[in-house]
Design a protein around this motif. Structure first.
Motif, short mmCIF file in Angstrom:
data_model
loop_
_atom_site.label_atom_id
_atom_site.label_comp_id
_atom_site.label_asym_id
_atom_site.label_seq_id
_atom_site.Cartn_x
_atom_site.Cartn_y
_atom_site.Cartn_z
N PHE A 106 0.91 -1.36 0.09
CA PHE A 106 -0.02 0.00 0.11
C PHE A 106 0.80 1.20 0.01
O PHE A 106 0.38 2.28 -0.59
N PHE A 107 1.89 1.23 0.76
CA PHE A 107 2.62 2.79 1.11
C PHE A 107 3.44 3.05 -0.49
O PHE A 107 3.83 2.45 -1.08
N GLY A 108 2.76 4.14 -0.85
CA GLY A 108 3.06 5.09 -1.80
C GLY A 108 2.56 4.31 -3.41
O GLY A 108 3.09 4.58 -4.24
N ASN A 109 1.69 3.57 -3.10
CA ASN A 109 1.25 2.87 -4.18
C ASN A 109 -0.13 3.59 -4.67
O ASN A 109 -1.06 3.69 -3.77
N PRO A 110 -0.13 4.13 -5.89
CA PRO A 110 -1.46 5.01 -6.41
C PRO A 110 -2.38 4.14 -6.52
O PRO A 110 -3.68 4.83 -6.49
N ASP A 111 -2.40 2.90 -6.41
CA ASP A 111 -3.56 1.89 -6.71
C ASP A 111 -4.19 1.45 -5.15
O ASP A 111 -4.94 0.31 -5.25
N ALA A 112 -3.55 1.75 -4.34
CA ALA A 112 -3.87 1.46 -2.91
C ALA A 112 -5.41 1.51 -2.55
O ALA A 112 -5.85 2.51 -3.19
N PRO A 113 -6.02 0.45 -2.08
CA PRO A 113 -7.46 0.66 -1.74
C PRO A 113 -7.71 1.95 -0.83
O PRO A 113 -6.90 2.37 0.07
N THR A 114 -8.78 2.48 -0.85
CA THR A 114 -9.24 3.64 0.08
C THR A 114 -9.86 2.91 1.35
O THR A 114 -10.60 1.91 1.28
N LEU A 115 -9.85 3.52 2.38
CA LEU A 115 -10.32 3.27 3.63
C LEU A 115 -11.62 4.10 3.69
O LEU A 115 -12.18 4.66 2.83
N PRO A 116 -12.69 3.52 4.69
CA PRO A 116 -13.74 4.06 4.98
C PRO A 116 -14.03 5.60 4.79
O PRO A 116 -15.15 6.33 4.96
N ASP A 117 -12.71 6.32 5.22
CA ASP A 117 -12.94 8.06 5.03
C ASP A 117 -12.65 8.56 3.63
O ASP A 117 -12.55 9.65 3.69
N GLY A 118 -12.43 7.56 2.74
CA GLY A 118 -12.20 8.03 1.46
C GLY A 118 -10.92 8.16 1.03
O GLY A 118 -10.37 8.37 0.03
N HIS A 119 -9.78 7.96 2.05
CA HIS A 119 -8.35 8.31 1.70
C HIS A 119 -7.81 6.87 1.50
O HIS A 119 -8.04 5.93 2.08
N PRO A 120 -6.61 6.77 0.70
CA PRO A 120 -6.07 5.59 0.59
C PRO A 120 -5.22 4.93 1.89
O PRO A 120 -4.67 5.60 2.82
N ARG A 121 -5.40 3.53 1.80
CA ARG A 121 -4.42 2.99 2.91
C ARG A 121 -3.02 3.07 2.42
O ARG A 121 -2.49 2.87 1.68
N CYS A 122 -2.30 3.32 3.72
CA CYS A 122 -0.98 3.33 3.53
C CYS A 122 -0.31 2.32 4.58
O CYS A 122 0.86 1.92 3.96
N GLY A 123 -0.85 1.70 5.64
CA GLY A 123 -0.17 0.71 6.34
C GLY A 123 -0.14 1.17 7.95
O GLY A 123 -0.21 2.18 8.27
N MET A 124 0.18 0.23 8.72
CA MET A 124 0.30 0.14 10.16
C MET A 124 1.51 1.41 10.49
O MET A 124 1.50 1.66 11.68
N SER A 125 2.67 1.52 9.51
CA SER A 125 3.77 2.23 10.01
C SER A 125 3.20 3.64 10.28
O SER A 125 3.95 4.32 10.94
N VAL A 126 2.31 3.99 9.65
CA VAL A 126 1.61 5.43 9.81
C VAL A 126 1.31 5.62 11.20
O VAL A 126 1.43 6.83 11.62
N VAL A 127 0.39 4.50 11.62
CA VAL A 127 -0.08 4.93 12.96
C VAL A 127 1.15 4.53 14.08
O VAL A 127 1.16 5.76 14.90
N ALA A 128 2.19 3.76 13.69
CA ALA A 128 3.19 4.03 14.82
C ALA A 128 3.90 5.24 14.75
O ALA A 128 4.32 5.94 15.69
N ALA A 129 4.18 5.67 13.32
CA ALA A 129 5.36 6.89 13.28
C ALA A 129 4.59 8.24 13.90
O ALA A 129 5.13 9.08 14.40
#
Length: 200
Positions: A106-129
């Motif tokens: 997902f991270f940096g992938n323009p085709d990553a699926p969107t989450l229910p808020d309409g924004h692309p999924r990036c991964g758990m590392s975003v939460v940790a960082a």
């Protein structure tokens, strides 16, 4: 039997060769509005996407709880199999490095699926960082561990916890930026998990 080197392990969602990618974490912290648009809500949705994946791969409907605390932290627990762990060539336990390295899907992938808020999924590392601290507790059939992170960096080793007869993962985190959390009901559209919300 000799275990293969970590560098030779097959990568699917994350690169097992290293447990921390400092450059990756720095990039997230430098641009939180890009990687977590909407702030805390997006972080919660990033975490929920993982137990949803787990339940789908297991072919069953999973259970997940969201608990909010007075200190601004949130704990998300599920009843899945727990985060994957392996033994390295020295016999040491290695947990899949989902917190401090990028999700290869997902991270940096323009085709990553969107989450229910309409924004692309990036991964758990975003939460940790983007969390002041995060505690990852992992219960698997072959053992249970916990580990603490601060701003995405592990500050403890894997510490064993007593088994309680269950499996699953708990991610308890306090975001570095104290956004308010909107009502979650419109955003809990995950097809493979039943989600309960409670306030502690």
């Amino acid at each position: 039997m000799t275990q293969p080197s970590r560098a030779d392990w097959i990568n699917t969602t994350h690169d097992w060769a290293g447990s921390v990618d400092q450059t990756h974490l720095d990039a997230i912290r430098a641009d939180p509005d890009r990687y977590a648009p909407g702030g805390l809500l997006h972080l919660v949705l990033e975490v929920l996407a993982y137990p949803d994946d787990e339940a789908e791969s297991a072919g069953q409907r999973g259970q997940c709880s969201i608990t909010t605390y007075g200190d601004g932290s949130i704990a998300i627990s599920d009843n899945g199999r727990g985060t994957d762990t392996r033994l390295d060539e020295h016999g040491a336990v290695v947990r899949k490095p989902i917190m401090a390295t990028q999700d290869l899907r997902f991270f940096g992938n323009p085709d990553a699926p969107t989450l229910p808020d309409g924004h692309p999924r990036c991964g758990m590392s975003v939460v940790a960082a983007l969390s002041e601290w995060l505690v990852h507790t992992n219960r698997r059939a072959n053992g249970s561990w916990t580990q603490r992170y601060e701003h995405g960096i592990p500050v403890s080793d894997l510490r064993p916890v007593d088994p309680d007869g269950t499996t699953g993962t708990t991610v308890h985190f306090r975001p570095a930026r104290r956004d308010s959390l909107p009502g979650l009901a419109p955003y809990l559209d995950y097809p493979h998990i039943e989600i309960t919300v409670r306030e502690q």
